[in-house]
Motif scaffolding. Structure first.
Motif, PDB file in Angstrom:
ATOM      1  N   ASP A  54       0.872  -1.183  -0.194  1.00  0.00           N
ATOM      2  CA  ASP A  54       0.083   0.021  -0.084  1.00  0.00           C
ATOM      3  C   ASP A  54       0.928   1.037  -0.177  1.00  0.00           C
ATOM      4  OD1 ASP A  54      -1.473   2.212   0.595  1.00  0.00           O
ATOM      5  OD2 ASP A  54      -3.041   0.932   2.047  1.00  0.00           O
ATOM      6  N   VAL A  55       0.793   2.039  -0.950  1.00  0.00           N
ATOM      7  CA  VAL A  55       1.640   3.239  -1.252  1.00  0.00           C
ATOM      8  C   VAL A  55       1.215   4.135   0.095  1.00  0.00           C
ATOM      9  CG1 VAL A  55       2.642   4.954  -2.664  1.00  0.00           C
ATOM     10  CG2 VAL A  55       1.856   2.771  -3.697  1.00  0.00           C
ATOM     11  N   ASP A  56       2.417   4.656   0.683  1.00  0.00           N
ATOM     12  CA  ASP A  56       1.990   5.740   1.677  1.00  0.00           C
ATOM     13  C   ASP A  56       1.444   7.044   1.073  1.00  0.00           C
ATOM     14  OD1 ASP A  56       3.069   4.081   3.658  1.00  0.00           O
ATOM     15  OD2 ASP A  56       5.293   4.868   3.294  1.00  0.00           O
ATOM     16  N   CYS A  57       0.536   7.415   1.783  1.00  0.00           N
ATOM     17  CA  CYS A  57       0.090   8.906   1.475  1.00  0.00           C
ATOM     18  C   CYS A  57      -0.029   9.079  -0.088  1.00  0.00           C
ATOM     19  CB  CYS A  57       0.575   9.901   2.096  1.00  0.00           C
ATOM     20  SG  CYS A  57       2.053  10.111   2.013  1.00  0.00           S
ATOM     21  N   ASP A 160      -3.626   2.459  -5.503  1.00  0.00           N
ATOM     22  CA  ASP A 160      -2.205   2.493  -4.438  1.00  0.00           C
ATOM     23  C   ASP A 160      -2.072   1.094  -3.828  1.00  0.00           C
ATOM     24  OD1 ASP A 160      -3.929   2.956  -2.342  1.00  0.00           O
ATOM     25  OD2 ASP A 160      -2.372   4.238  -1.584  1.00  0.00           O
TER      26      ASP A 160
END
Ligand code: TTP
Ligand code: MG
Length: 596
Positions: A54-57, A160
């Motif tokens: 999961d890509v951060d922000c 994401d």
């Protein structure tokens, strides 16, 4: 604190060897070798190793990619009056996802707000991540040298999140390690064949090294580890290998795309996704089978992927609000609440079981552009048509991108609106007439995407506007009725394979070109297929000498015919330029496809 370098995090420069601080070493895991290969998992599905990324922000990191001067400053991404996400520098001031702009600015006066209304760059970035994860080259460095690459399934969830089934990779490691174990402790040469020197510590030793966090095993607990390994048929070791694959993936995303991510590792999708959120940002967590029950007991029903809002509401009506509530109730009570099929799913998920496979994501089934108008709804037919005209170039741009990437063209156009006062959306669709989506210009002429910099809006053909108007008439047959709507969505669906693009050829290259340039396809000069006569367009099985047959048969019939004609004119194969000009270059071009 620099949010990008939390414990268990990764940076572009971090190497395998200096990440010891983020490892958990669980001593004694493989002490009981006699039972570790047992694949009996009581139906829990421990055979697989799944990584969730999961890509951060995500949108905020995309904004930092667009403008690197933003890095380290608090950045929020705004849609309408909400800050839909913010980077971790801003979250340190108390910003949360979905906070309204006013409150966000009160909490963090120095907040830099970027508009997140245009999703094009976020979509492109997501696609680049996906393509990187799907490339066989990505996984090759992770495989023992004696192995050929296995297909690794990658499933995209939203923009994401990505599930990666690393089982083939882990099996390759595992088999190699077992092979080494049978021959005793690996020699230096054999150990060197393993892609990560830490893996050699797995072989013939009494510990397993994990990368990142291991849920509820912080500080290690050898006795539990031994029990766990002996009861769980090698799953622990496979997950340890999975944690290394996860770390490898996350480092790759930092190195190649400057994006930090969170990783989750477990033996199914649901557990991998859920556990990945345990340590944020830029960290990873592995969940072992012995802690699944404890982990699930702490989850709210609504947070479990696969248990939707409606199911939660039905269970809550019966007083079932948590995982322990569900697990302590008689199964018939769950069935009465949500029906037989859903009850089976709910019980499985609450027990940490999720057999759903990681499905390789294919091309999208539809593409759409959407806008909402909550603050000032669109009024009437004219208002809707004005908005359609404004959104249509974005749709066409996306259609071009889809066609370029997947070689597919849409067949159907769909118009969706949400009328003010109605709780659901309404839609109508129809076949796209010819020319409703204009042909894309050459790539170099459309480099500026809509919404980025100075946009080069694609033209919107009248055929598309007329089609949209006729669908709007079907949605609102009474032309005198005033109406407002607050959501408008234009979509293209029903993709079919695109006809091959018109082939382009070049004149012969000047002799002084470099070797590298010679290896490239020559610079294009378009051939007009309509100048060929119908007889020549008929395909034939004859392939000119010196031309790759499979490649040649994939050419349009008209090109095949022209090449054959030139071949015959040259007396069956010489390189002389007898026909002169364009015709000669076609044969030369075709032959060049075979040359090294
Ligand atoms: P998330 O993964 O939920 O959030 P995130 O990536 O911004 O933050 P993190 O994972 O570090 O907690 O969502 C991905 C993107 O989706 C997010 O960057 C913005 C967008 N998004 C919306 O458009 N609307 C929403 O309500 C949420 C939560 C996210
Ligand atoms: Mg995210």
């Amino acid at each position: 604190m620099d949010a990008r370098r939390g414990s268990g995090g990764c940076s572009g420069t971090e190497q395998w060897s200096n990440s010891a601080s983020v490892q958990q070493t669980l001593s004694g895991f493989i002490a009981s070798k006699g039972v570790k290969r047992r694949r009996d998992d009581d139906g829990q599905g421990w055979e697989r190793t799944i990584v969730h990324i999961d890509v951060d922000c995500f949108y905020a990191q995309c904004e930092e990619l667009r403008d690197p001067t933003l890095r380290g400053k608090p950045v929020g991404v705004q849609q309408k009056f909400l800050v839909i996400t913010s980077n971790y520098a801003a979250r340190q001031h108390g910003l949360t996802k979905g906070m309204n702009v006013k409150e966000a600015k009160q909490k963090c006066p120095q907040l830099i707000l970027k508009s997140g209304e245009n999703l094009d760059f976020y979509r492109e970035t997501s696609q680049r991540i996906f393509e990187l994860l799907c490339s066989p080259n990505t996984w090759r460095p992770m495989l023992p040298s004696s192995r050929t690459p296995h297909p690794i399934n990658v499933e995209r969830l939203g923009l994401d999140e990505f599930f990666i089934d690393v089982t083939p990779l882990v099996t390759a490691y595992d088999d190699r390690i077992e092979q080494l174990e049978r021959g005793g402790t690996p020699s230096g040469q054999e150990a060197a064949e393993l892609p990560d020197s830490r893996l050699s510590s797995v072989c013939g030793s009494s510990s397993v090294s994990f990368e990142g966090h291991v849920y509820s095993h912080e500080g290690a607990d050898p006795s539990i580890a031994v029990d766990c390994e002996s009861a769980m048929g090698g799953c622990v070791r496979r997950l340890a290998l999975g944690s290394i694959a996860c770390g490898f993936t996350r480092r790759l995303l930092v190195d190649k795309m400057q994006l930090t991510t969170c990783g989750g590792v477990s033996y199914n999708k649901m557990l991998a996704k859920k556990v990945g959120g345990e340590h944020k940002p830029n960290q990873q967590t592995c969940l072992l089978p012995d802690r699944v029950k404890q982990f699930m007991q702490g989850c709210t029903l609504g947070s479990i992927p696969g248990i939707g809002f409606a199911t939660c509401a039905k269970l809550k009506e019966r007083g079932l609000a948590s995982v322990p509530d569900v697990l302590s109730s008689p199964p018939h009570m769950i069935r009465d609440a949500v029906g037989h099929d859903m009850a089976t799913v709910v019980l499985q998920l609450c027990n940490g079981i999720d057999p759903t496979p990681v499905k390789q994501t294919g091309p999208p089934q539809s593409i759409s552009v959407e806008n909402s108008y909550w603050a000032s709804p669109i009024f009437g037919r004219d208002g809707v048509m004005r908005e359609i005209t404004r959104l249509a170039p974005h749709l066409i741009q996306r259609s071009w991108e889809h066609t370029a990437r997947h070689r597919q063209v849409p067949q159907t156009f769909k118009l969706t609106v949400r009328f003010v006062g109605k709780s659901s959306r309404e839609c109508r669709q129809a076949a796209l007439p010819p020319n409703a989506i204009p042909r894309a210009p050459p790539a170099s002429d459309r480099s500026s995407a809509v919404g980025e910099g100075e946009p080069q809006s694609p033209p919107v053909p009248g055929a598309l506007i007329r089609l949209a108007a006729s669908l709007l008439n079907k949605l609102v047959p009474d032309t005198s009725r005033p109406f407002h709507c607050n959501i408008l969505n234009l979509a293209l669906t029903n993709f079919h394979s695109a006809p091959p693009p018109p082939l382009t050829f070049s004149r012969p290259q000047p002799p002084q070109q470099s070797r590298a340039a010679a290896a490239q396809p020559p610079c294009p000069e378009t051939i007009d297929l309509d100048t060929f006569d119908e007889e020549q367009k008929q395909p034939s099985c004859r392939v000119p000498d010196g031309v790759d047959a499979a490649w040649f048969m994939g050419l349009p019939a008209g090109i095949q015919a022209e090449v054959r004609r030139q071949h015959v004119n040259r007396g069956g194969g010489g390189h002389g330029a007898r026909g002169g000009g364009r015709a000669t270059s076609i044969l030369d071009y075709v032959k060049r496809q075979k040359e090294p």
